[in-house]
Design a protein around this motif. Structure first.
Motif, PDB file in Angstrom:
ATOM      1  N   VAL A 234       0.867  -1.173   0.000  1.00  0.00           N
ATOM      2  CA  VAL A 234       0.000   0.000   0.000  1.00  0.00           C
ATOM      3  C   VAL A 234       0.905   1.224   0.000  1.00  0.00           C
ATOM      4  CG1 VAL A 234      -1.642   1.341   1.373  1.00  0.00           C
ATOM      5  CG2 VAL A 234      -1.909  -1.147   1.177  1.00  0.00           C
ATOM      6  N   LYS A 235       0.646   2.121  -0.929  1.00  0.00           N
ATOM      7  CA  LYS A 235       1.456   3.336  -1.013  1.00  0.00           C
ATOM      8  C   LYS A 235       0.787   4.442  -0.197  1.00  0.00           C
ATOM      9  CE  LYS A 235       3.256   6.510  -4.401  1.00  0.00           C
ATOM     10  NZ  LYS A 235       2.889   7.088  -5.689  1.00  0.00           N
ATOM     11  N   GLU A 236      -0.494   4.635  -0.447  1.00  0.00           N
ATOM     12  CA  GLU A 236      -1.214   5.628   0.351  1.00  0.00           C
ATOM     13  C   GLU A 236      -2.700   5.315   0.376  1.00  0.00           C
ATOM     14  OE1 GLU A 236      -0.981   9.604  -1.453  1.00  0.00           O
ATOM     15  OE2 GLU A 236      -2.878   9.124  -2.416  1.00  0.00           O
ATOM     16  N   ALA A 237      -3.334   5.785   1.428  1.00  0.00           N
ATOM     17  CA  ALA A 237      -4.792   5.716   1.530  1.00  0.00           C
ATOM     18  C   ALA A 237      -5.273   7.160   1.649  1.00  0.00           C
ATOM     19  CB  ALA A 237      -5.191   4.918   2.761  1.00  0.00           C
ATOM     20  N   ARG A 238      -6.242   7.514   0.830  1.00  0.00           N
ATOM     21  CA  ARG A 238      -6.678   8.922   0.802  1.00  0.00           C
ATOM     22  C   ARG A 238      -8.199   8.971   0.871  1.00  0.00           C
ATOM     23  NH1 ARG A 238      -4.137  13.724  -0.738  1.00  0.00           N
ATOM     24  NH2 ARG A 238      -2.182  12.623  -1.182  1.00  0.00           N
ATOM     25  N   PHE A 239      -8.708   9.766   1.815  1.00  0.00           N
ATOM     26  CA  PHE A 239     -10.162   9.850   1.971  1.00  0.00           C
ATOM     27  C   PHE A 239     -10.725  10.873   0.990  1.00  0.00           C
ATOM     28  CE2 PHE A 239     -14.041  11.380   4.240  1.00  0.00           C
ATOM     29  CZ  PHE A 239     -14.744  10.182   4.132  1.00  0.00           C
ATOM     30  N   ASP A 240     -11.688  10.428   0.205  1.00  0.00           N
ATOM     31  CA  ASP A 240     -12.356  11.302  -0.762  1.00  0.00           C
ATOM     32  C   ASP A 240     -13.646  11.779  -0.105  1.00  0.00           C
ATOM     33  OD1 ASP A 240     -14.045  12.278  -2.750  1.00  0.00           O
ATOM     34  OD2 ASP A 240     -13.272  10.897  -4.280  1.00  0.00           O
ATOM     35  N   GLU A 241     -13.627  13.054   0.337  1.00  0.00           N
ATOM     36  CA  GLU A 241     -14.755  13.554   1.130  1.00  0.00           C
ATOM     37  C   GLU A 241     -16.046  13.604   0.327  1.00  0.00           C
ATOM     38  OE1 GLU A 241     -12.172  16.647   3.693  1.00  0.00           O
ATOM     39  OE2 GLU A 241     -14.310  16.568   4.079  1.00  0.00           O
ATOM     40  N   ALA A 242     -15.922  13.989  -0.955  1.00  0.00           N
ATOM     41  CA  ALA A 242     -17.136  14.125  -1.768  1.00  0.00           C
ATOM     42  C   ALA A 242     -17.808  12.761  -1.938  1.00  0.00           C
ATOM     43  CB  ALA A 242     -16.785  14.729  -3.123  1.00  0.00           C
ATOM     44  N   ARG A 247      -9.714   5.985  -1.094  1.00  0.00           N
ATOM     45  CA  ARG A 247      -9.043   5.572  -2.324  1.00  0.00           C
ATOM     46  C   ARG A 247      -7.623   5.153  -1.930  1.00  0.00           C
ATOM     47  NH1 ARG A 247     -12.746   6.605  -5.928  1.00  0.00           N
ATOM     48  NH2 ARG A 247     -14.069   8.431  -5.649  1.00  0.00           N
ATOM     49  N   VAL A 248      -7.353   3.913  -2.181  1.00  0.00           N
ATOM     50  CA  VAL A 248      -6.102   3.339  -1.682  1.00  0.00           C
ATOM     51  C   VAL A 248      -5.216   2.960  -2.863  1.00  0.00           C
ATOM     52  CG1 VAL A 248      -5.080   1.498  -0.284  1.00  0.00           C
ATOM     53  CG2 VAL A 248      -7.300   2.477   0.367  1.00  0.00           C
ATOM     54  N   LEU A 260      -7.655   1.375  -5.418  1.00  0.00           N
ATOM     55  CA  LEU A 260      -8.833   0.622  -4.980  1.00  0.00           C
ATOM     56  C   LEU A 260      -9.709   1.551  -4.165  1.00  0.00           C
ATOM     57  CD1 LEU A 260      -6.965  -2.549  -3.625  1.00  0.00           C
ATOM     58  CD2 LEU A 260      -7.839  -2.172  -5.938  1.00  0.00           C
ATOM     59  N   THR A 261     -11.002   1.303  -4.165  1.00  0.00           N
ATOM     60  CA  THR A 261     -11.876   2.126  -3.324  1.00  0.00           C
ATOM     61  C   THR A 261     -12.538   1.248  -2.270  1.00  0.00           C
ATOM     62  OG1 THR A 261     -13.680   1.821  -4.874  1.00  0.00           O
ATOM     63  CG2 THR A 261     -12.424   3.857  -5.080  1.00  0.00           C
ATOM     64  N   ALA A 262     -12.834   1.874  -1.143  1.00  0.00           N
ATOM     65  CA  ALA A 262     -13.474   1.133  -0.055  1.00  0.00           C
ATOM     66  C   ALA A 262     -14.217   2.117   0.842  1.00  0.00           C
ATOM     67  CB  ALA A 262     -12.427   0.386   0.759  1.00  0.00           C
ATOM     68  N   ASN A 263     -15.239   1.629   1.509  1.00  0.00           N
ATOM     69  CA  ASN A 263     -15.966   2.470   2.455  1.00  0.00           C
ATOM     70  C   ASN A 263     -15.181   2.644   3.758  1.00  0.00           C
ATOM     71  OD1 ASN A 263     -18.058   0.579   0.921  1.00  0.00           O
ATOM     72  ND2 ASN A 263     -18.942   2.624   1.181  1.00  0.00           N
ATOM     73  N   ALA A 264     -14.394   1.644   4.058  1.00  0.00           N
ATOM     74  CA  ALA A 264     -13.597   1.718   5.290  1.00  0.00           C
ATOM     75  C   ALA A 264     -12.267   1.019   5.053  1.00  0.00           C
ATOM     76  CB  ALA A 264     -14.337   1.052   6.438  1.00  0.00           C
ATOM     77  N   VAL A 265     -11.268   1.449   5.827  1.00  0.00           N
ATOM     78  CA  VAL A 265      -9.944   0.816   5.762  1.00  0.00           C
ATOM     79  C   VAL A 265      -9.582   0.334   7.164  1.00  0.00           C
ATOM     80  CG1 VAL A 265      -7.477   1.222   5.346  1.00  0.00           C
ATOM     81  CG2 VAL A 265      -9.176   2.252   3.821  1.00  0.00           C
ATOM     82  N   VAL A 266      -9.104  -0.886   7.236  1.00  0.00           N
ATOM     83  CA  VAL A 266      -8.605  -1.402   8.512  1.00  0.00           C
ATOM     84  C   VAL A 266      -7.117  -1.661   8.354  1.00  0.00           C
ATOM     85  CG1 VAL A 266      -8.733  -3.252  10.225  1.00  0.00           C
ATOM     86  CG2 VAL A 266     -10.829  -2.490   9.064  1.00  0.00           C
TER      87      VAL A 266
END
Ligand code: NAP
Length: 635
Positions: A234-242, A247-248, A260-266
């Motif tokens: 994983v390089k970065e995880a970024r929250f897309d507020e809109a 987006r990971v 990749l997109t996800a509703n939540a990241v653990v």
């Protein structure tokens, strides 16, 4: 069956008698066995298997057990009605050897799980929850113990997930640490997922290959592999507020990046996997082979070599006795000696007879695990909690801590008989509980006493092409240097960037002092969860698997809260997070590991204890049953 009947006698000779007694109550329905005569009395240094019983009482108990188990096996296999709750409560006190405080009972009932029901099983059974689950996707970073556990629980809830791991296989710590002698320091019958018991552990404290196989099997049984991307970072995880999505960015095995997109990241990346190579002058000038214990060079044959070992923590403690017989000469550089906790059965096999008991005697395995759990619950915590009125030297934090210290030094003295100089070198000058003690069955001191092993306590000043130079000017010439120097534990989630609300980056927010609410959630990072996060490490109580199970239940419940309320994200309120951390810090300052005279990986660069949970297991269990909606900003 005939073989089983033959086995009874032999097996009973090796049974954990208090657990056996509990089984007898299930088999016979006779609660009068909870008598004063059969009450166990445990000795701190003994293993507990014999319950402190006299030989006559042992004989009597085994004879009763033989009759009851033989009858049970010869019969139709039907047991009497299970003991009522009041009797189970009395059985708990009985096997524990003390009156178990009432507040522990719900936790212990869950752990005991007499009915075999997995009480942490998520239930997303309403149409609303099912529909929400079907629309949710979670990305898990890490396929070690915590990542696999998270995946299993999400799967049980009906939530889609994907697991990313940098390694070529599952297992995390138990995949990476392949050094000789690597094994767990929690009893195996406890160090396993509560819903995945294993009655086949070959040893009481499993070795790394056995644990790796266990976690690989768990991944197989739950069909997790098809949800995994291995050899992927994983390089970065970024929250897309809109979009209210994470987006990971990952780097695939072919080197290409993908989002990749996800509703939540653990994040389940663990605390102890960034090897620490000590910053010693000249380190890179060494002309021989050098490696860290967590990156063991299996291709380097140590036979007949001169080896330096830097560090005497839990890892070195395990590999030094293994390699000592084969090397020509070994210098072990100790900065701080570990506390040794007597554990006579540390390397012992679980015999075929013991395994038979676990598999065949009804409820024996349940009560045996219960006993292990209780023994490791919170009993020792008091002994390492500082007494503000304690006036003694800084080698202890309370009178009881000082007394325990003397007991342990006494056990070390027996092993170093005739060598007071060695005893002086290996006697810790910091309080017991300042660092996690290591499990001692005698092999460490025996290794240090070998003629080809030399324990050096002079400080290291530099490394040269030929070896290691100490403060007294000696150059210790060696062929190989092995760093058993631990991990960059307080550098949480260091291998990737995490951008939350307004683009804020997690490490920028932390400023070298990682904090989270209950170790799991961080303000400004919606739907971002951490397992084994800040302040969730434990030193003398419980197992980290227990903690992970609590954390993962809470995370699934947090997702459920969103599903029930029809909301998209949650993150902890800053004030709640701050108040929690203040309490944690205050409590940690009062523990042996928080004492100013103690240095360890539990403290970060600011001096704050960023790793450890200072409260009781019961407190974490209670706090993580369900998130309190008032603690969160829910959008
Ligand atoms: P560790 O406990 O942090 O030990 C590192 C050792 O290296 C310490 O003795 C430390 O001395 C020494 N050290 C570090 N930097 C040094 C330097 N610049 N010069 C000289 N010595 C230096 O690391 P670990 O042994 O890998 O264990 C880490 C944790 O992993 C353990 O606490 C445990 O939680 C876990 N673990 C568990 C097991 C198990 O289950 N059996 C096995 C291995 C690891 P100081 O103490 O003075 O800093």
């Amino acid at each position: 069956m005939a073989r089983d009947v033959q086995m009874i006698d032999q097996a009973l000779a090796e049974a954990h008698l208090p657990a056996l007694l509990m089984s007898l109550i299930h088999i016979t329905g006779d609660a009068s066995l909870l008598s004063d005569e059969l009450k166990p009395a445990y000795d701190f240094f003994a293993e507990g298997r014999l319950g402190g019983y006299s030989q006559a009482t042992q004989d009597k108990l085994r004879a009763m057990a033989k009759a009851a188990i033989s009858d049970y096996m010869a019969g139709d296999g039907v047991l009497p009605p299970p003991p009522d709750p009041a009797t189970i409560r009395r059985m708990m006190d009985f096997i524990a050897g003390v009156e178990v405080p009432e507040r522990y009972v719900p936790l212990l009932m869950e752990e005991l799980s007499l009915d075999g029901v997995d009480q942490k099983l998520p239930s997303w059974d309403t149409p609303q929850l099912k529909s929400a689950a079907a629309k949710t996707k979670v990305l898990i970073i890490g396929a070690g113990m915590s990542g696999l556990l998270t995946a299993i629980r999400l799967q049980q809830a009906g939530i889609a997930f994907e697991i990313i791991d940098k390694n070529a296989d599952v297992g995390g710590t138990w995949l990476e640490n392949t050094y000789p002698g690597c094994r767990v320091d929690n009893p195996s019958h406890l160090y396993s997922l509560s819903f995945e018991p294993n009655h086949e552990w070959p040893q009481h404290f499993s070795t790394q290959p056995v644990l790796l196989k266990y976690f690989q099997d768990v991944a197989e049984r739950h069909g997790l592999r098809r949800h995994m991307r291995l050899n992927t970072t994983v390089k970065e995880a970024r929250f897309d507020e809109a979009a209210k999505l994470w987006r990971v960015t990952i780097r695939r095995p072919d080197g290409a990046e993908e989002v990749l997109t996800a509703n939540a990241v653990v994040s389940a990346v663990g605390q102890l996997n960034q090897p620490n190579l000590p910053n010693i002058e000249g380190r890179d000038s060494f002309a021989g082979v050098a490696f860290h214990s967590a990156q063991w060079r299996g291709d380097v044959d140590l036979t007949g070599k001169r080896v330096a070992v830097i560090g005497t923590g839990a890892s070195a403690f395990q590999f030094v006795p293994e390699i000592a017989p084969k090397v020509a000469d070994m210098v072990v550089f100790q900065r701080t000696p570990p506390w040794l906790g007597p554990t006579p059965n540390y390397h012992d096999d679980v015999t075929e007879r013991e395994r038979w008991l676990l598999q065949h005697v009804p409820y024996y395995e349940k009560w045996y695990r219960f006993w292990l759990f209780w023994m490791m619950t919170d009993g020792l915590l008091d002994a390492i909690t500082g007494d503000p009125d304690y006036q003694g030297p800084p080698t202890a934090v309370s009178q009881v801590n000082a007394e325990l210290r003397e007991m342990l030094i006494g056990a070390m003295a027996l092993q170093t008989e005739g060598d007071p100089e060695l005893l002086a070198k290996i006697t810790p000058q910091y309080p017991l509980g300042g660092k996690r003690s290591v499990r001692d069955n005698g092999v460490w001191i025996a290794a240090l006493r070998r003629p080809n092993v030399h324990l050096i306590t002079e400080a290291i000043t530099r490394i040269t092409p030929k070896g290691v130079v100490t403060a007294d000017g000696t150059e210790h010439e060696v062929d190989v240097i092995i760093y058993g120097a631990g991990f960059k534990a307080s550098d949480f989630l260091r291998t990737f960037e995490v951008h939350g609300r307004d683009g804020v980056e997690l490490h920028d927010q932390w400023k070298g002092d990682a904090r989270a609410y209950l170790g799991m959630t961080v303000p400004n990072f919606p739907n971002f969860f951490v397992v084994y996060g800040p302040n969730t490490n434990i030193v003398v109580n419980g197992s980290i698997i227990f903690f992970s199970e609590c954390s993962v239940r809470y995370i699934i419940e947090a997702l459920k809260l969103l599903a029930e309320t029809g909301k998209s994200t949650l993150e902890p309120k800053q004030a709640v997070h701050d108040a929690f951390n203040e309490k944690v810090d205050a409590a940690n300052r009062g523990m042996a590991w928080g004492a100013p005279q103690v240095n360890s990986w539990y403290k970060n660069a600011t001096g704050r204890v960023s790793q450890n949970w200072p409260f009781r297991l019961i407190d974490y269990w209670n706090a993580t049953l369900k998130p309190n909606p008032d603690d969160f900003v829910i959008r």
